[in-house]
Design a protein around this motif. Structure first.
Motif, PDB file in Angstrom:
ATOM      1  N   ASN A 199       0.820  -1.208   0.000  1.00 27.26           N
ATOM      2  CA  ASN A 199       0.000   0.000   0.000  1.00 27.26           C
ATOM      3  C   ASN A 199       0.858   1.264   0.000  1.00 27.26           C
ATOM      4  O   ASN A 199       0.531   2.278   0.621  1.00 27.26           O
ATOM      5  CB  ASN A 199      -0.974  -0.004   1.180  1.00 27.26           C
ATOM      6  N   SER A 200       1.966   1.183  -0.754  1.00 26.09           N
ATOM      7  CA  SER A 200       2.840   2.344  -0.937  1.00 26.09           C
ATOM      8  C   SER A 200       2.356   3.227  -2.074  1.00 26.09           C
ATOM      9  O   SER A 200       3.077   4.124  -2.528  1.00 26.09           O
ATOM     10  CB  SER A 200       4.279   1.883  -1.189  1.00 26.09           C
ATOM     11  N   THR A 229      -5.094   4.442  -3.144  1.00 28.71           N
ATOM     12  CA  THR A 229      -6.106   3.885  -4.052  1.00 28.71           C
ATOM     13  C   THR A 229      -6.992   4.962  -4.657  1.00 28.71           C
ATOM     14  O   THR A 229      -7.880   4.646  -5.451  1.00 28.71           O
ATOM     15  CB  THR A 229      -6.985   2.859  -3.319  1.00 28.71           C
ATOM     16  N   SER A 271       6.104   1.302  -5.857  1.00 25.63           N
ATOM     17  CA  SER A 271       4.710   1.298  -5.427  1.00 25.63           C
ATOM     18  C   SER A 271       4.054  -0.064  -5.643  1.00 25.63           C
ATOM     19  O   SER A 271       4.069  -0.611  -6.749  1.00 25.63           O
ATOM     20  CB  SER A 271       3.932   2.400  -6.150  1.00 25.63           C
ATOM     21  N   MET A 309       0.333  -2.056  -4.519  1.00 25.39           N
ATOM     22  CA  MET A 309      -1.004  -1.979  -3.936  1.00 25.39           C
ATOM     23  C   MET A 309      -1.445  -3.370  -3.524  1.00 25.39           C
ATOM     24  O   MET A 309      -1.304  -4.322  -4.299  1.00 25.39           O
ATOM     25  CB  MET A 309      -1.985  -1.374  -4.951  1.00 25.39           C
ATOM     26  N   ASP A 310      -1.966  -3.497  -2.328  1.00 21.31           N
ATOM     27  CA  ASP A 310      -2.373  -4.799  -1.811  1.00 21.31           C
ATOM     28  C   ASP A 310      -3.835  -5.062  -2.138  1.00 21.31           C
ATOM     29  O   ASP A 310      -4.663  -4.140  -2.182  1.00 21.31           O
ATOM     30  CB  ASP A 310      -2.164  -4.858  -0.300  1.00 21.31           C
ATOM     31  N   SER A 311      -4.171  -6.331  -2.361  1.00 20.86           N
ATOM     32  CA  SER A 311      -5.553  -6.740  -2.603  1.00 20.86           C
ATOM     33  C   SER A 311      -5.695  -8.194  -2.207  1.00 20.86           C
ATOM     34  O   SER A 311      -4.703  -8.900  -2.010  1.00 20.86           O
ATOM     35  CB  SER A 311      -5.935  -6.551  -4.074  1.00 20.86           C
TER      36      SER A 311
END
Length: 544
Positions: free
Chosen positions: A397-398, A401, A413, A415-417
């Motif tokens: 989560n760098s 969203t 960067s 993004m987590d999911s």
């Protein structure tokens, strides 16, 4: 008793071997050996250093059938590391083979790496390309055709021939000089021309017989420009877009944005002579044009007259055409079930991600960003760092969203999911240029696109019935495009601009689709032959 146990054991072993043989019989293996070398090429009449595969520019065609296993042994004879990615192949459960630096170490000079891919549950038209060091500007790209399995109905009669068209802009300047310019803070200059299958004006010929119908698979493999494709005096029937059979609308010309692939049927129903096959740039100044030749086998007349004109800078024309491209809900996909049986529009999304592109100056240099974050490569592929739990390579989560509209900054960067989420992504473009976005590992439903600012009320205009599923979508200037996507493929996946200067200078990030499960049903193990580099050097993959 012992003999009975022995017989049972033998029977079980036999059944296992039979199952293995059956699986292999259902999913054939296709083997390729590729040698990557430098070579002199003359695509625009000027000698320059290209990157060849087995001495070819463009590279060899890959032909496969749904679920085929592709074993591609790549030998790197360049002076720098090299990596190939597979634009549109979803790498189900297998981001290890994705061929971008976030997941895979580049192949060092004088070394080889064997990709083990599967065209799992896919059909359609795609391409491969070199993903690092701006090598794409020097070649090493080629077409991928995934054919339907025998017995799976295709919604059109078998064509008399099947042509791959690799088109896009080209620079006479060598790739390493272009790369140096980008790294020094300058954007790319105007392209010098356009190519069709590696050649300039009238340099390539498609041979047809009068009265027969042919399939053209057209991919935009360029670096910076959308293109328009047309054939003098002939109409084109659209039949497939990146794995989705489409309603068979007829077009006189077709816009194809960076990284996109389309299939059209063309019938040679005109008087016997030669005709122009035309590719021109869209939304550029100046407008670039090049041609190939459609040659009737009974023709004695060469191409002549003015090259047929096409659209140039009209945004609304292109938007309306894009909206007219719909899914063929009655056609079968790679498996014997109707594509339309997956009611994507009836599923509630779990969250909305809004991605805004920008072109900031950071530390006095031109960069490009997503939600104010300009991506920089880590010293270790992210997938390896995640697998080996190497701290300090990246932070989850760098990247936010939603847009922050703050000062842009450099970051690796990610993004987590979560695995099996069903999400909505909105690409918001406030710049004056057309954007093109690609997501590795997935196809997604392009539910809407329009001008202005996206708001929740924009959902009222979504197509929730028959939009196409694809892997690359355009976003028009000062406009938005919305997609729905089922996160059903575990791994770390590249989300990027297909404008290659923007991608190179930071308009990309990685989406980590995570599950705590260690089941092979969810993700395949690290390959035994995985290259290890950076902080993963010296570690071990697995014994078996």
């Amino acid at each position: 008793m012992a003999m009975r146990k022995s017989r049972v054991l033998c029977f079980l072993i036999f059944m296992v071997l039979l199952a293995v043989v059956k699986v292999n019989a259902e999913n054939p293996y296709r083997f390729f050996t590729w040698k990557i070398t430098y070579g002199d090429i003359y695509p625009l009449g000027v000698k320059q250093q290209g990157i060849l595969i087995n001495g070819q520019f463009p590279g060899p065609q890959i032909d496969a059938v749904t679920n085929d296993n592709l074993i591609i042994n790549v030998y790197n004879y360049l002076k720098e590391p090299f990596l190939i990615s597979w634009n549109g192949l979803q790498q189900r459960r297998n981001s290890w083979q994705d061929g971008v630096y976030g997941t895979t170490c580049a192949i060092p000079p004088l070394r080889n790496f064997t990709y083990v891919l599967q065209a799992k549950d896919q059909i359609g038209s795609y391409f491969y390309f070199p993903s690092t060091a701006f090598h794409k500007a020097a070649g090493a790209f080629g077409g991928i055709r995934i054919w339907s399995r025998p017995g799976i109905p295709v919604p059109f009669a078998p064509p008399a021939g099947d042509f791959t068209v690799l088109a896009g802009d080209w620079f006479k300047t060598n790739h390493y000089i272009l790369r140096q310019g980008l790294e020094s803070g300058r954007n790319l200059p105007t392209p010098d021309g356009l190519l069709i299958n590696g050649r300039g004006w009238n340099g390539y010929t498609f041979n047809v017989d009068q009265g027969k119908t042919y399939r053209f698979r057209i991919s935009n493999v360029g670096l910076s420009a959308s293109i328009n494709f047309r054939i003098q005096g002939h109409l084109m029937k659209l039949v497939e877009v990146e794995g989705s059979h489409t309603l068979q609308n007829t077009y006189s010309s077709l816009d194809i944005h960076l990284g996109q692939s389309y299939s059209v049927l063309v019938t040679a129903d005109q008087p016997p002579k030669d005709y122009y096959v035309v590719v021109s740039s869209r939304f550029t100044s100046p407008i670039l044009t090049t041609t190939a030749v459609l040659h009737y086998s009974n023709s004695w007349e060469k191409v002549s007259g003015p090259v047929p004109g096409g659209p140039t800078t009209e945004i609304s024309w292109s938007l309306q055409q894009a909206r007219s491209i719909r899914w063929n809900l009655t056609a079968s996909g790679p498996r014997p079930n109707p594509q339309g049986s997956y009611h994507y529009g009836l599923i509630k999304t779990s969250r909305t991600i809004i991605l805004a592109n920008s072109a900031p100056i950071i530390n006095g240099k031109q960069r490009f960003a997503v939600n104010s974050v300009s991506f920089v490569q880590a010293d270790t592929p992210l997938k390896l760092a995640d697998f080996f739990k190497i701290a300090g390579v990246f932070n989850l989560n760098s990247i936010p969203t939603t847009p922050t509209w703050g000062n842009a900054y450099l970051q690796t960067s990610v993004m987590d999911s979560n695995f099996r989420e069903y999400i909505e992504i909105v690409f918001q473009n406030w710049e004056d240029t057309v954007q093109s976005w690609h997501i590795n590992g997935y196809s997604f439903f392009v539910v809407g696109m329009d001008g202005g600012q996206w708001t929740p009320a924009s959902r009222d205009r979504y197509n929730l019935r028959d939009t196409v599923a694809r892997c690359t979508t355009q976003v028009y200037p000062k406009s938005w495009t919305a997609i729905y996507m089922a996160l059903d493929n575990v791994g770390i996946w590249n989300v990027r601009s297909e404008s290659w200067a923007r991608q190179y200078l930071g308009q990309q990030f990685y989406l980590r689709v995570y599950t705590s499960s260690t089941s092979l049903r969810d993700e395949l193990p690290i390959p035994r032959n995985a290259l290890l580099c950076g902080r993963a050097s010296g570690r071990h993959t697995r014994p078996l």
